[in-house]
Design a protein around this motif. Sequence first.
Motif, PDB file in Angstrom:
ATOM      1  N   SER A 209      39.940  32.786  55.050  1.00 29.86           N
ATOM      2  CA  SER A 209      40.592  33.838  55.835  1.00 29.86           C
ATOM      3  C   SER A 209      42.070  33.930  55.425  1.00 29.86           C
ATOM      4  O   SER A 209      42.713  32.902  55.189  1.00 29.86           O
ATOM      5  CB  SER A 209      40.506  33.473  57.322  1.00 29.86           C
TER       6      SER A 209
ATOM      7  N   ASP B 132      36.334  39.294  59.579  1.00 33.24           N
ATOM      8  CA  ASP B 132      36.312  38.071  58.761  1.00 33.24           C
ATOM      9  C   ASP B 132      37.699  37.605  58.342  1.00 33.24           C
ATOM     10  O   ASP B 132      37.820  36.798  57.411  1.00 33.24           O
ATOM     11  CB  ASP B 132      35.452  38.306  57.512  1.00 33.24           C
TER      12      ASP B 132
ATOM     13  N   ARG C 197      33.451  44.470  58.894  1.00 30.11           N
ATOM     14  CA  ARG C 197      33.681  43.038  58.709  1.00 30.11           C
ATOM     15  C   ARG C 197      34.731  42.549  59.693  1.00 30.11           C
ATOM     16  O   ARG C 197      35.802  43.166  59.811  1.00 30.11           O
ATOM     17  CB  ARG C 197      34.194  42.762  57.300  1.00 30.11           C
TER      18      ARG C 197
ATOM     19  N   SER D 126      26.406  39.498  58.711  1.00 28.40           N
ATOM     20  CA  SER D 126      27.280  38.387  58.290  1.00 28.40           C
ATOM     21  C   SER D 126      27.865  38.702  56.925  1.00 28.40           C
ATOM     22  O   SER D 126      27.209  39.355  56.103  1.00 28.40           O
ATOM     23  CB  SER D 126      26.471  37.090  58.192  1.00 28.40           C
ATOM     24  N   ILE D 127      29.056  38.167  56.667  1.00 28.05           N
ATOM     25  CA  ILE D 127      29.597  38.311  55.313  1.00 28.05           C
ATOM     26  C   ILE D 127      28.803  37.455  54.318  1.00 28.05           C
ATOM     27  O   ILE D 127      28.966  37.596  53.113  1.00 28.05           O
ATOM     28  CB  ILE D 127      31.111  37.990  55.218  1.00 28.05           C
TER      29      ILE D 127
ATOM     30  N   SER E 128      29.844  42.479  60.652  1.00 27.19           N
ATOM     31  CA  SER E 128      29.621  41.300  59.802  1.00 27.19           C
ATOM     32  C   SER E 128      30.745  40.295  60.019  1.00 27.19           C
ATOM     33  O   SER E 128      31.844  40.438  59.464  1.00 27.19           O
ATOM     34  CB  SER E 128      29.576  41.709  58.325  1.00 27.19           C
ATOM     35  N   PRO E 129      30.488  39.276  60.822  1.00 25.36           N
ATOM     36  CA  PRO E 129      31.533  38.255  61.028  1.00 25.36           C
ATOM     37  C   PRO E 129      31.675  37.350  59.817  1.00 25.36           C
ATOM     38  O   PRO E 129      30.732  37.124  59.065  1.00 25.36           O
ATOM     39  CB  PRO E 129      31.004  37.443  62.218  1.00 25.36           C
ATOM     40  N   GLY E 130      32.893  36.814  59.665  1.00 31.02           N
ATOM     41  CA  GLY E 130      33.102  35.656  58.810  1.00 31.02           C
ATOM     42  C   GLY E 130      32.835  34.432  59.666  1.00 31.02           C
ATOM     43  O   GLY E 130      32.230  34.537  60.751  1.00 31.02           O
TER      44      GLY E 130
END
Length: 255
Positions: free
Chosen positions: A212, A246, A244, A139-140, A183-185
């Motif tokens: 975003s 994100d 990422r 994750s971010i 790493s999702p936002g």
Amino acid sequence: MDLGLRNKRAIVTGGSRGIGFAISQTLINEGAAIATCARGEEALQSAINKWRAEGATVYGNSVDVSNSQAFEQWFHTAIADLGGLDLLVSNVTSMNTFHGLERWKQAFEADLLQHIRATELALPHLLQGKDTSIVYIASIASIMTANMPTETEYGAMKAALISYATQLANKLGKDNIRVNLVSPGPIYHENGFWQSVEKHQPELFKRAEAISVFNRLGTAQEVANAAVFLASPAASNITGVNLRVDGGAIKTVNF
Ligand SMILES: NC(=O)c1ccc[n+]([C@@H]2O[C@H](COP(=O)([O-])OP(=O)(O)OC[C@H]3O[C@@H](n4cnc5c(N)ncnc54)[C@H](OP(=O)(O)O)[C@@H]3O)[C@@H](O)[C@H]2O)c1
């Protein structure tokens, strides 16, 4: 582009909804066989029934990844069902409702140790294969210090996971096992965390959209696209990467 996933055998933890569901669906669409798990029986069975009706080879049972004995048993059954293992996508996070140090202990078990447990169980099988790989969903939150919807232990466990996975990538290179992370936002999906925030905390939801550059939350499919690519033989020269997804939320140069 052919991702080279036809007949690959994958374990995806937490496939009953959200990002894990989208990753499982995408692997299935690419011709892989999967085994997945979740605690809730109903949603898991409904996902498995859907995929089997589409002709997919899918196995799955209800299990809690934090229960080491039960998870180990589940994992061995999954490997036996699949007839081996080529890919591990370690996706589960389970938010906890404890307080103080107990919260940290639970987070350590449910957000970090279970990924390492899955890895230790998978490695003997991945070592036997060709084009084998591991993808972790981080994750971010691991690098953010502001605008956090989560408690501090969540980001800390994700940061530890990124460090662990990146070191593992280096260690396993000699065995031709690739290790990467996504790493999702903030990601919006049915029955997910952000759907509840949208309903109950609209201001926080607006702030999440605004981080975003596209002024929106991401989708589970956008995370799945990245995770499945990294897991696939099409990413054969990519290891130790934390990708990422994100919408440009993290404002640093990504050297
Ligand atoms: N959604 C976001 O905005 C976002 C952002 C950044 C990173 N991520 C990361 O992306 C991953 C997936 O997120 P998500 O939003 O799809 O999560 P989610 O909606 O909470 O889904 C998690 C999945 O894992 C299962 N699960 C949870 N705890 C489990 C446990 N102890 N044992 C077995 N299965 C368990 C859930 O089913 P049961 O509840 O029935 O067990 C479900 O299938 C997580 O690692 C999360 O940290 C998500």
